[in-house]
Write a protein that holds these residues in place. Structure first.
Motif, PDB file in Angstrom:
ATOM      1  N   HIS A  56       0.832  -1.211   0.000  1.00 42.03           N
ATOM      2  CA  HIS A  56       0.000   0.000   0.000  1.00 42.03           C
ATOM      3  C   HIS A  56       0.870   1.266   0.000  1.00 42.03           C
ATOM      4  N   ARG A 115      -7.276   4.796   6.652  1.00 41.09           N
ATOM      5  CA  ARG A 115      -7.326   5.694   5.503  1.00 41.09           C
ATOM      6  C   ARG A 115      -6.108   6.613   5.600  1.00 41.09           C
ATOM      7  N   ILE A 162     -14.634  -0.080   8.615  1.00 42.55           N
ATOM      8  CA  ILE A 162     -15.300   0.027   7.328  1.00 42.55           C
ATOM      9  C   ILE A 162     -16.156  -1.202   7.086  1.00 42.55           C
ATOM     10  N   ASN A 216     -11.820  -4.719  -7.907  1.00 43.93           N
ATOM     11  CA  ASN A 216     -11.497  -5.383  -9.173  1.00 43.93           C
ATOM     12  C   ASN A 216     -12.449  -6.555  -9.353  1.00 43.93           C
ATOM     13  N   LEU A 220      -7.601   0.040 -11.171  1.00 50.65           N
ATOM     14  CA  LEU A 220      -6.592   0.246 -10.136  1.00 50.65           C
ATOM     15  C   LEU A 220      -5.759  -1.035 -10.039  1.00 50.65           C
ATOM     16  N   GLY A 234      -4.979  -3.356  -8.122  1.00 51.74           N
ATOM     17  CA  GLY A 234      -5.500  -3.781  -6.823  1.00 51.74           C
ATOM     18  C   GLY A 234      -4.564  -4.723  -6.076  1.00 51.74           C
ATOM     19  N   THR A 274     -12.950  -8.094  -5.786  1.00 50.54           N
ATOM     20  CA  THR A 274     -11.902  -8.049  -4.767  1.00 50.54           C
ATOM     21  C   THR A 274     -11.544  -6.611  -4.417  1.00 50.54           C
ATOM     22  N   GLY A 275     -11.312  -6.356  -3.149  1.00 50.25           N
ATOM     23  CA  GLY A 275     -10.857  -5.036  -2.711  1.00 50.25           C
ATOM     24  C   GLY A 275     -10.504  -5.093  -1.238  1.00 50.25           C
ATOM     25  N   GLY A 284     -11.461  -3.072   1.089  1.00 52.20           N
ATOM     26  CA  GLY A 284     -12.671  -2.869   1.883  1.00 52.20           C
ATOM     27  C   GLY A 284     -13.620  -4.043   1.740  1.00 52.20           C
TER      28      GLY A 284
HETATM   29  N1  PXG Z   1     -10.560  -0.360  -7.828  1.00 53.42           N
HETATM   30  C1  PXG Z   1     -10.799   0.832  -7.251  1.00 53.42           C
HETATM   31  C2  PXG Z   1     -11.293   1.949  -8.089  1.00 53.42           C
HETATM   32  C3  PXG Z   1     -10.564   1.006  -5.889  1.00 53.42           C
HETATM   33  O1  PXG Z   1     -10.779   2.182  -5.303  1.00 53.42           O
HETATM   34  C4  PXG Z   1      -9.894  -1.323  -5.757  1.00 53.42           C
HETATM   35  C5  PXG Z   1     -10.125  -1.414  -7.121  1.00 53.42           C
HETATM   36  C6  PXG Z   1      -9.358  -2.515  -5.036  1.00 53.42           C
HETATM   37  O2  PXG Z   1      -7.995  -2.312  -4.718  1.00 53.42           O
HETATM   38  P1  PXG Z   1      -7.295  -2.932  -3.427  1.00 53.42           P
HETATM   39  O3  PXG Z   1      -5.878  -2.525  -3.552  1.00 53.42           O
HETATM   40  O4  PXG Z   1      -7.997  -2.357  -2.234  1.00 53.42           O
HETATM   41  O5  PXG Z   1      -7.491  -4.376  -3.517  1.00 53.42           O
HETATM   42  C7  PXG Z   1     -10.108  -0.098  -5.116  1.00 53.42           C
HETATM   43  C8  PXG Z   1      -9.873   0.042  -3.644  1.00 53.42           C
HETATM   44  C9  PXG Z   1     -13.318   2.939   0.537  1.00 53.42           C
HETATM   45  C10 PXG Z   1     -12.284   1.970   0.092  1.00 53.42           C
HETATM   46  O6  PXG Z   1     -13.078   3.656   1.509  1.00 53.42           O
HETATM   47  C11 PXG Z   1     -11.996   1.881  -1.248  1.00 53.42           C
HETATM   48  C12 PXG Z   1     -11.018   0.983  -1.668  1.00 53.42           C
HETATM   49  C13 PXG Z   1     -10.372   0.194  -0.763  1.00 53.42           C
HETATM   50  C14 PXG Z   1     -10.650   0.301   0.583  1.00 53.42           C
HETATM   51  C15 PXG Z   1     -11.636   1.200   1.021  1.00 53.42           C
HETATM   52  O7  PXG Z   1     -14.383   3.023  -0.073  1.00 53.42           O
HETATM   53  N2  PXG Z   1     -10.776   0.935  -3.008  1.00 53.42           N
END
Ligand code: PXG
Length: 288
Positions: free
Chosen positions: A47, A88, A117, A187, A206, A208, A244-245, A247
């Motif tokens: 990150h 965050r 979250i 994603n 992104l 991810g 996947t993400g 959050g």
């Molecule tokens: N695409 C987008 C546009 C994102 O914002 C992901 C994919 C997933 O990426 P990661 O690296 O997390 O696997 C994201 C991530 C929130 C929040 O506060 C948003 C994300 C992650 C955590 C919290 O809404 N976005």
């Protein structure tokens, strides 16, 4: 709640940013969403690395080193006595004059918030989610590269509103060519004939960290993973689909634009990857 702002740990009511900060005035800044599980910060280095890549792309000089940011992230979690949380991390362009020229901003601000979250209703993880394709296309990488995790999320927010208007929680966003890019903060993956597919990053997504983690878990489990351009047709005819993400973690998808995916229930491989992902989050990461 103690919030880190530019080297100080402030109480929530004192944690304030100027109305002249270009992060607010223009969305000029970057962020990361990070999670800690079981007293460890998951994929912290990845990150912080991505935050520096976003900064590089928008010519923003973060006034702290990688090591200092990693330390401050862990320290903020510790100051709030948390073990399982969402972090965050935000870097804004800083205070400037009215007028968008970033040259008027002398010093970027670093903000770290450790909280909770819940991006989707918890019951959907067992049932699976219904999603729709929306009219708003993902930002073109020649305009605002989706790899930059910037403070301007309007592209995604518009898509989210369109999904909500259609009565569902999440949107599939296509790119300018009509290929699948990603969802609003996740994603997307599909399973077809025992293989895993996810759009290439060049489709406008992104980079991810959960995406990468899932690719590695799948490969360790002996699954073939590839990254071809995907169309809506490919999604409709998938055996399984999931998002996947950080959050969201891993969210099964059971319906897309009214088409039932596979059996209409979270798939076998999806469930295995969820299990492996949870095991990994509990057992790895930077100790708090
Ligand atoms: N695409 C987008 C546009 C994102 O914002 C992901 C994919 C997933 O990426 P990661 O690296 O997390 O696997 C994201 C991530 C929130 C929040 O506060 C948003 C994300 C992650 C955590 C919290 O809404 N976005």
């Amino acid at each position: 709640m103690k919030i880190f702002i530019d080297g100080k740990y402030l109480d929530e009511r004192d944690a304030k940013i100027s109305v002249f900060d270009h992060g607010l005035l223009y969305g000029d800044g970057i962020f990361e969403g990070i999670r800690a599980y079981n007293g460890r910060v998951f994929k912290l280095k990845q990150h912080i690395d991505r935050l520096f890549y976003s900064a590089k792309a928008i010519l923003l000089e973060i006034p702290m080193s990688h090591a200092e940011l990693m330390k401050a992230t862990v320290a903020t979690i510790r100051a709030n006595k948390l073990r399982d949380c969402y972090v965050r991390l935000i870097v804004t362009r800083g205070i400037g004059t009215l007028g968008l020229n970033p040259r008027s901003c002398k010093k970027p601000s670093v903000i770290i918030i450790a909280g909770k979250i819940q991006v989707y209703p918890p019951e959907l993880y067992a049932r699976g989610m219904d999603i729709v394709t929306v009219p708003t296309v993902r930002n073109l990488h020649s305009a605002l590269n989706p790899a930059i995790k910037s403070l301007n999320y309007l592209n995604n927010i518009l898509a989210k509103i369109e999904a909500n208007n259609a009565g569902v929680e999440e949107a599939v966003m296509l790119n300018g060519e009509g290929f699948v890019a990603e969802c609003t903060a996740d994603n997307l993956f599909i399973v077809k004939n025992g293989e895993l597919f996810t759009p290439p990053l060049s489709a406008g997504a992104l980079y991810g960290i959960t995406r990468q983690t899932v690719i590695e878990l799948a490969q360790e489990a002996g699954l073939k993973v590839s990254e071809p351009n995907l169309t809506r047709y490919d999604l409709f005819n998938a055996d399984e689909c999931f998002l996947t993400g950080t959050g969201a973690e891993i969210m099964p998808v059971i319906k897309i634009d009214g088409r039932v995916i596979g059996s209409g229930k979270p798939g076998v491989l999806t469930r295995k990857l969820v299990e492996d992902y949870h095991a990994l989050t509990k057992s790895s990461g930077e100790p708090i």
